[in-house]
Design a protein around this motif. Structure first.
Motif, PDB file in Angstrom:
ATOM      1  N   THR A   1       0.693  -1.215   0.812  1.00 26.86           N
ATOM      2  CA  THR A   1      -0.631  -0.243  -0.243  1.00 26.86           C
ATOM      3  C   THR A   1       1.325   1.371   0.228  1.00 26.86           C
ATOM      4  OG1 THR A   1      -2.016  -1.212   1.286  1.00 26.86           O
ATOM      5  CG2 THR A   1      -1.668   1.542   1.416  1.00 26.86           C
TER       6      THR A   1
ATOM      7  N   ARG B   1      -2.882   0.463  -3.856  1.00 24.96           N
ATOM      8  CA  ARG B   1      -3.604  -0.973  -3.085  1.00 24.96           C
ATOM      9  C   ARG B   1      -3.768  -2.166  -3.991  1.00 24.96           C
ATOM     10  NH1 ARG B   1      -7.216  -0.447   1.820  1.00 24.96           N
ATOM     11  NH2 ARG B   1      -4.949  -0.338   2.906  1.00 24.96           N
TER      12      ARG B   1
ATOM     13  N   THR C   1       3.361   0.288   3.173  1.00 24.02           N
ATOM     14  CA  THR C   1       3.452  -0.561   3.386  1.00 24.02           C
ATOM     15  C   THR C   1       2.686  -1.793   3.313  1.00 24.02           C
ATOM     16  OG1 THR C   1       0.929  -0.265   4.307  1.00 24.02           O
ATOM     17  CG2 THR C   1       1.792   0.859   5.842  1.00 24.02           C
TER      18      THR C   1
ATOM     19  N   ASP D   1       1.682  -5.108   3.814  1.00 19.57           N
ATOM     20  CA  ASP D   1       1.026  -6.465   4.876  1.00 19.57           C
ATOM     21  C   ASP D   1       1.476  -8.321   4.263  1.00 19.57           C
ATOM     22  OD1 ASP D   1      -1.339  -9.109   5.617  1.00 19.57           O
ATOM     23  OD2 ASP D   1      -3.154  -7.141   4.903  1.00 19.57           O
TER      24      ASP D   1
ATOM     25  N   LYS E   1       0.908  -7.573   9.466  1.00 21.83           N
ATOM     26  CA  LYS E   1       0.157  -6.925   8.929  1.00 21.83           C
ATOM     27  C   LYS E   1      -0.188  -5.984   8.485  1.00 21.83           C
ATOM     28  CE  LYS E   1      -3.865  -8.176   7.726  1.00 21.83           C
ATOM     29  NZ  LYS E   1      -4.050  -9.325   7.166  1.00 21.83           N
ATOM     30  N   CYS E   2       1.483  -5.168   9.280  1.00 25.21           N
ATOM     31  CA  CYS E   2       1.258  -3.723   7.988  1.00 25.21           C
ATOM     32  C   CYS E   2       3.207  -3.171   8.768  1.00 25.21           C
ATOM     33  CB  CYS E   2       0.346  -2.056   8.913  1.00 25.21           C
ATOM     34  SG  CYS E   2       0.940  -0.933   8.666  1.00 25.21           S
TER      35      CYS E   2
ATOM     36  N   ALA F   1       6.069  -0.830   8.011  1.00 31.82           N
ATOM     37  CA  ALA F   1       6.329   0.715   7.711  1.00 31.82           C
ATOM     38  C   ALA F   1       7.406   0.008   6.893  1.00 31.82           C
ATOM     39  CB  ALA F   1       6.010   1.012   8.431  1.00 31.82           C
TER      40      ALA F   1
END
Length: 409
Positions: free
Chosen positions: A217, A229, A263, A265, A335-336, A338
């Motif tokens: 994303t 995304r 980010t 995932d 999940k994220c 960065a």
């Protein structure tokens, strides 16, 4: 004296040559390299993603630079016509994920050879000559002078010399200089579809790690809705990240890199609750092992230490000592994950060039210059670019066709 002289024997130039010659024009293609269509050989990792099997409106949705300008050209020569052209030249095609179209042979050379054959069999002449100047007489293009000092006279000229990406293939930026010399405005060229350099040193630790089925994303500072995304593939490099997902995202980074964040995932198939249940199950089976070892069941080995650092959990912590808060932070990182962009790869590393001849100086229906009569422009020399997926080659074919039709008038 030729009816049409085309500067550049790439996708746009050869497509233009074939269709112009079919209309009865005498055509000369001046290509600086010994072999035409060199850049096509390196596209799609040597497989050549020749177009995208979608309607023209979908192509335009994937154009990042000046999509409106391409409306007429893309409507007149949509992907369906590109596919029909190559299949008519004896190149069977196949459609893969995301509508990407490749030759069945997975050989870019087959596409390059077919384009050269298309131009030559239609009657176009192809010579090795690097254009040094567009000859202009009384405000109209009248031919070219090559770097050997030879003049090639023509009633009309098409500039299809490419951008600045992959300079070893002949796409060395000389087309911008030729256009500027006759009065065109050049939007400063920059790389599009390039690797992204990131601030985090962990990228270097993970260099070479390839990720599949992850979601990348792209966020712009101050915006709640993501710019990009998508699920797919990417990889870590010594300076940041690259791969198909990253290249597509980079095309939308039109401001300074610091205005964006990325980010990842790592487990898009699991929501947060499902991921936590998976962690509980894995942890419950090995209460006395270090967490760094247990996470190998879930994550790539090279990713575990950077992930635990980001979650502030020591890799040697025993599973029985892991708290619910630890588990929540680990799940949040999975999940994220960065990343902070600090720069883009140079234009020489780019798949395509953004920037180029200002499109308001070009007729969108015929690709005719509004600055110099009898001059047309096609392909990457124009300030148009798109995401990955075959869209950039489709732009080359559509603008090449439009220039051929315009010259034929």
């Amino acid at each position: 004296m030729y009816d049409l002289i085309i500067i550049g024997g790439g996708a746009a130039g050869l497509c233009c040559a074939g269709f112009a010659a079919k209309r009865g024009l005498s055509v000369l293609v001046a290509e600086g390299r010994e072999r035409p269509a060199r850049k096509i050989l390196v596209t799609g990792k040597g497989r050549c993603n020749v177009t995208n099997n979608c309607p023209p409106e979908e192509v335009l949705k994937n154009v990042c630079g000046n999509p409106r300008f391409l409306y007429s050209a893309m409507t007149a020569f949509p992907p369906a016509k590109t596919m029909a052209l190559f299949e008519g030249l004896g190149v069977p095609l196949k459609t893969e994920r995301g509508g990407r179209v490749f030759p069945v042979s997975d050989s870019a050379r087959e596409i390059a050879d077919a384009l050269v054959r298309f131009a030559r069999e239609a009657g176009a002449e192809i010579i090795q000559a690097k254009a040094a100047e567009i000859l202009v007489e009384d405000g109209a293009a009248a031919g070219i002078r090559d770097r050997e000092g030879r003049e090639h006279r023509g009633r009309q000229v098409v500039l299809a010399a490419g951008g600045m990406s992959y300079p070893g293939t002949g796409s060395d930026g000389s087309g911008f200089a030729l256009a500027a010399a006759v009065g065109h405005t050049i939007i400063p060229p920059r790389g599009s579809l390039v690797p992204v350099h990131c601030a985090e040193g962990c990228c270097g630790e993970m260099a070479g790690l390839s990720l599949r089925n992850v979601t990348l994303t792209l966020w712009e500072e101050g915006k709640k809705k993501p710019l990009f995304r998508e699920l797919g593939e990417m990889l870590f490099t010594h300076q940041g990240v690259s791969g198909p997902l990253v290249l597509s995202a980079s095309a939308l980074m039109r401001k300074e890199p610091g205005a964006y964040r990325l980010t990842i995932d790592m487990k898009p198939g699991l929501d947060s609750g499902q991921l936590d249940a998976r962690l509980l199950r894995d942890f419950g089976a090995s209460p006395n092992r270090d967490i760094g070892n247990v996470l190998g069941e879930l994550l790539p080995r090279a990713f575990i230490l950077p992930a635990l650092r980001a979650a502030e959990v020591p890799p040697n912590r025993k599973i029985r000592e892991v708290t619910r808060e630890d588990r929540g932070r680990i799940g949040g990182v999975v999940k994220c994950f960065a990343l902070t962009p600090v720069g883009l790869g140079p234009v020489e590393e780019a798949v395509v060039t953004a920037g180029g001849v200002k499109v308001t100086e070009v007729d969108p229906k015929t690709m005719a210059s509004k600055v110099v009569r009898n001059l047309f422009l096609a392909g990457e020399v124009l300030d148009v670019d798109a995401r990955t997926g075959g869209f950039n080659l489709q732009i080359a074919f559509a603008t090449g066709y439009a220039a051929a039709m315009g010259a034929g008038r």
